[in-house]
Each structure stands twice: as structure tokens, then as C-alpha cells.
Enzyme design. Structure first.
Site, PDB file in Angstrom:
ATOM      1  CE  LYS A 213      -3.046   2.532   3.037  1.00  0.00           C
ATOM      2  NZ  LYS A 213      -3.614   2.933   4.394  1.00  0.00           N
TER       3      LYS A 213
ATOM      4  CG  ASP B 135      -5.601   8.534   4.436  1.00  0.00           C
ATOM      5  OD1 ASP B 135      -6.454   9.010   3.844  1.00  0.00           O
ATOM      6  OD2 ASP B 135      -5.922   7.660   5.232  1.00  0.00           O
TER       7      ASP B 135
ATOM      8  CE  LYS C  50      -6.317   9.046   7.897  1.00  0.00           C
ATOM      9  NZ  LYS C  50      -6.951   8.221   8.682  1.00  0.00           N
TER      10      LYS C  50
ATOM     11  CG  ASP D  36      -1.976   5.537   5.028  1.00  0.00           C
ATOM     12  OD1 ASP D  36      -1.940   4.411   5.920  1.00  0.00           O
ATOM     13  OD2 ASP D  36      -3.079   5.756   4.675  1.00  0.00           O
TER      14      ASP D  36
ATOM     15  CG  ASP E 121      -9.660   7.880   6.722  1.00  0.00           C
ATOM     16  OD1 ASP E 121      -8.623   7.820   6.129  1.00  0.00           O
ATOM     17  OD2 ASP E 121      -9.930   8.026   8.292  1.00  0.00           O
TER      18      ASP E 121
ATOM     19  CD  GLU F  80      -6.733   5.668   2.402  1.00  0.00           C
ATOM     20  OE1 GLU F  80      -5.580   5.332   2.711  1.00  0.00           O
ATOM     21  OE2 GLU F  80      -7.688   5.974   3.311  1.00  0.00           O
TER      22      GLU F  80
ATOM     23  NE  ARG G 173     -10.809  -0.756   4.118  1.00  0.00           N
ATOM     24  CZ  ARG G 173     -11.454  -0.941   5.174  1.00  0.00           C
ATOM     25  NH1 ARG G 173     -12.357  -1.524   5.332  1.00  0.00           N
ATOM     26  NH2 ARG G 173     -10.705  -0.428   6.188  1.00  0.00           N
TER      27      ARG G 173
END
Length: 460
Positions: free
Chosen positions: A228, A233, A240, A251, A310, A312, A314
Site C-alpha cells: 500500500k 492520507d 481525519k 501510510d 478514509d 481508501e 483497501r
């Protein structure tokens, strides 16, 4: 990266300070071998042999070092890390022992992230001598892989965006003669629609892309690594809070893990046909941002209703896992900083792991235990699949209840992995919130050594 190449050297009888190892239970016996003045020095330093303690004791015109460990006869990865961190610059050798696995922690204790400022507190190099010359390269490679993960994760998003991740992978490909395919722009939108949708709101210089590195003989078993690469993010339109966004440069920690792991695999010449895929995006906020309620198409053809922007990571992994499955791999391993639920369940010291096959999961757990990098298996159970049901699409990207969040995220990914493929998912924190000897605060690899040693045993 911190230069650690000369921190462990062959013992050829050089002048060196002796390190004595003892335990809390054995300290009284050890103390009997010392002079009264030396014992007084240890008492003044409140040294009692407990694991992790370090003391310096006068010895004629010089000194000896004393370290507390759990078992001097069987040193684990971080047994010598406190010594490497606290001793003054110099050359050292163990008395009546060899470092073995503890070479790893001796090396990683020297890590310092100095891209933006000099670390004025860092001590000079502490060199450890060993007779185990043949083991030095292996531990050096693993420590350098760990430090690469730390450097990549510690670097802020402006300097470690999608283009910078691309440059890292390009450097890796050139180093080992691998092939690198880059997909972005219109081709990304057509071939990897969820990667494009998540990243399309970012500024042009952080445009979304997917990197696909291939290496090895086509006749060898196919091993796929997927990482990933969400370089920052914001949470998207489900933004967030500031406290949650503060560390979101990490991230892309999953991408950092697979870059480091691929380097270990290629350097060792494992007998695999390697496919490494890294989807890289910024989950930004602007006019083109994808929205809660949108339905996205995917490379696999499944429609995905967005409940939360949020969730995202996956989405981009779904497209990448689909592409990896198209190679009919013998094994897929993905790494992702995917859920806060995994951190709530396991804390910061364990990587959550989910796997389709028990044998593969057990091999990873055993490899992790043997190398002080134990993952913890969470369930990938059909009981929670209904949490991903959608009224208008094939699947939702986030559940509407608070239960089993890490496992449900794993079940989402499972829908995009080909049927029957041996697949492992690491939900890794990639961050250490507090330091331990050999393990600095900040970017950290979890599950990397477990995966490496399992793969080495399986394919070397």
C-alpha cells in the site's frame, strides 16, 4: 541511510574493549570475579544484571563494559542493542560469547534519521568484533532493509510522494536488472480504476500511479508482493481530525516493506519469478475527490460502494491484488498500514496477519518467533462477510458497525485475490511510538523479517 557497513568486523585479535554479559540471577557470581573497586562502580551505577542494563567499569588504564541480558548463551536480536546505543565510540568484543542473532540489534541501534538535521546526540561508531564472519552479510542485509523502511516512512509526504516512491522502485530495478512498468494517467483510469479514483484529487506532481516490478526466471514459481502506497492520507472528504492526520506520512509503510523485501529477495537470488506491485496515491481533498456514496468500478469488475473515503487503502490494494492474481502466483503477500482496529487489538509491537492457508501462516509465525519479529494471526472468517454487503453494489468499502475492523478489511481484500491462491495480508503499523534499544521511535518494519525468513526457507 545510516552507514552500518563496518560496524561488525572479523575478529583478528585487534585491540578492543571487552564486553562481559551477565544476568540478574547470575550477577552475584559474576561480581565475585571483579575487584572491590569494580564492584563499587557497578553498585554506583545501580547495575544488577537486569536485561538491558549497561555499565562501564574501570580496568587498569582502560575500562570493560558489562551488559545485562536474559541468557548469554542464546542472544536474541536485540540483546546487545542497549550496549550499542549507550557505549562510547570504540571497538568491542564479547567475552566468552559470539553475537549471533544479536548482530541485527547492534547494527540497528546505530540508526539515525538525519535528512533534515544533523543528529548532534549520535555517538560515533561502535564496532563489534566477531569470529562468525560468514554470518555478517546476512545480518547486515536485514539491518539495511529495516533501515530502508525507516528512512522511507520517516520522510515527509512532500518528499516521499508517488513520484518519489516511483524513483525508489526505479533505483531498485536498476540495481538488480529488474523490469519496471509504470501506469498512470488515462491508462491508470482504465486499467486500475480504484487507484485512479483515490488519487485523482491530488496535485499534479503527486498524481496517482502503479509500479509493477518483475524479476527472475519466468520458469520459476511466481511470488507476488503488493504494498500500500498511500503517501499521505487526509481521509478524503471523510477528513481525519488533525491528531489522526499527523502521522499519515507513514501510510505508505506497506510500500516501504515490499520495496525492502524485494531487495532482500533479489540480492539473495531466491528461485522465484518476482512481481512487486505498488499503487501510489495521495488521498487528497479537492474538486475531483471521490465521495461517500459513490460507486467505483474495479479492475476485477466488482462494483464498490463508498461508505467512507478514509477506507481508501483497501481500494488501491484491491486493484493491485487483482493484477497480481492475473500472474497465477504460487503466493501473494501484501503489506499495508490498513486499520486502526489492528493497533487497538495488538498494540504497536505486533503486525496483524491474515492468511488463507494454515501452513503458510504457521511458517510465518515460526519464522517471526525465531527472528524476534512475530506476527499475530487474526481471523479471516466467513462469519463477517455480510458486513460488506451493499444495497446497490457488489460490495461496500467500509462496514457500518464497529466490530472486527481489521478482519473485515482483510475480507474486503480477499474478494480481489484469485480463487485458490495462497495469500497473506499483513496489517502493519510501520511506526514505533516510543523507542526501545535497537528500535528507534518513528518508522519501523513489522513482519518484514518474518516474511523474509519464511521466503528464504521456501525458495532458496
Amino acid at each position: 541511510m545510516t552507514d552500518i557497513s563496518n560496524l561488525i568486523q572479523p575478529d583478528r585479535g585487534q585491540d578492543a574493549v571487552t564486553i562481559h554479559l551477565t544476568t540478574a540471577d547470575g550477577y552475584d557470581e559474576y561480581a565475585k570475579t571483579l575487584s572491590a573497586g569494580q564492584r563499587a562502580s557497578l553498585t554506583a551505577q545501580k547495575f544488577d544484571g537486569s536485561a538491558g542494563q549497561v555499565a562501564i567499569v574501570p580496568n587498569g588504564d582502560g575500562f570493560i563494559a558489562v551488559g545485562g541480558v536474559a541468557n548469554p548463551a542464546s542472544l536474541s536480536s536485540f540483546c546487545l542493542a542497549a550496549l550499542a546505543d549507550k557505549l562510547p565510540e570504540g571497538t568491542y568484543r564479547l567475552a566468552d560469547a559470539q553475537p549471533g542473532a544479536a548482530m541485527f540489534g547492534w547494527l540497528t541501534a546505530h540508526y539515525s534519521f538525519t535528512r533534515y538535521k544533523d543528529d548532534e546526540k549520535a555517538a560515533g561508531p561502535r564496532v563489534l568484533l566477531t569470529e562468525q564472519v560468514g554470518r555478517i552479510p546476512a545480518y547486515l542485509a536485514e539491518a539495511e532493509a529495516e533501515m530502508l523502511v525507516r528512512d522511507l516512512v520517516n520522510t515527509p509526504a512532500e518528499d516521499m510522494g508517488p513520484a518519489a516512491l516511483e524513483a525508489e522502485i526505479e533505483k531498485l530495478a536498476k540495481a538488480f536488472g529488474a523490469q519496471l512498468q509504470l501506469t498512470k494517467g488515462d491508462a491508470l483510469e482504465q486499467g486500475y480504476p480504484m487507484v485512479h479514483a483515490v488519487g485523482r484529487a491530488a496535485a499534479r506532481h503527486h498524481a496517482p500511479r502503479i509500479m509493477h516490478l518483475t524479476w527472475g526466471k519466468e520458469s520459476d514459481p511466481v511470488l507476488a508482493l503488493v504494498g500500500k502506497g498511500v503517501c499521505f492520507d487526509t481521509g478524503g472528504l471523510n477528513i481525519k481530525p488533525g491528531s489522526g492526520m499527523r502521522l499519515m506520512k507513514k501510510d505508505m509503510g506497506g510500500a516501504a516493506h515490499v520495496i525492502a523485501l524485494a531487495g532482500l529477495i533479489m540480492a539473495a537470488g531466491l528461485k522465484v519469478r518476482l512481481h512487486m506491485l505498488v499503487p501510489a496515491v495521495d488521498n487528497a481533498i479537492s474538486g475531483p475527490a471521490f465521495r461517500p456514496g459513490d460507486v467505483l468500478n474495479s479492475r476485477k469488475g466488482l462494483s464498490v460502494e463508498i461508505h467512507n473515503t478514509d477506507a481508501e487503502g483497501r481500494l488501491i490494494l484491491g486493484d493491485a491484488l487483482t493484477r497480481a492474481s492475473e500472474e497465477n502466483p504460487e503466493l501473494i503477500i501484501d503489506f499495508a498500514t490498513l486499520t486502526g482496529a489492528a493497533r487497538v487489538a495488538l498494540g504497536p509491537d505486533y503486525a496483524a496477519m491474515m492468511a488463507r492457508k494454515d501452513d503458510t501462516a504457521n511458517a510465518l509465525i515460526e519464522a517471526g518467533k525465531a527472528n524476534d519479529d512475530e506476527p499475530w494471526r487474526l481471523p479471516l472468517t466467513d462469519a463477517y462477510r455480510e458486513y460488506l454487503n451493499s444495497d446497490i453494489a457488489d460490495i461496500v468499502n467500509a462496514q457500518s458497525n464497529p466490530y472486527a475492523g481489521a478482519s473485515v478489511a482483510g475480507l474486503f481484500l480477499d474478494r480481489f485475490v484469485g480463487d485458490g491462491i495462497d495469500w497473506v495480508h499483513f496489517d502493519t503499523f510501520a511506526w514505533r511510538p516510543y523507542p526501545k534499544p535497537g528500535r528507534s521511535k518513528g518508522g519501523t518494519a513489522y513482519g518484514l523479517r518474518a516474511a523474509w525468513h519464511m521466503l528464504k526457507a521456501r525458495y532458496s
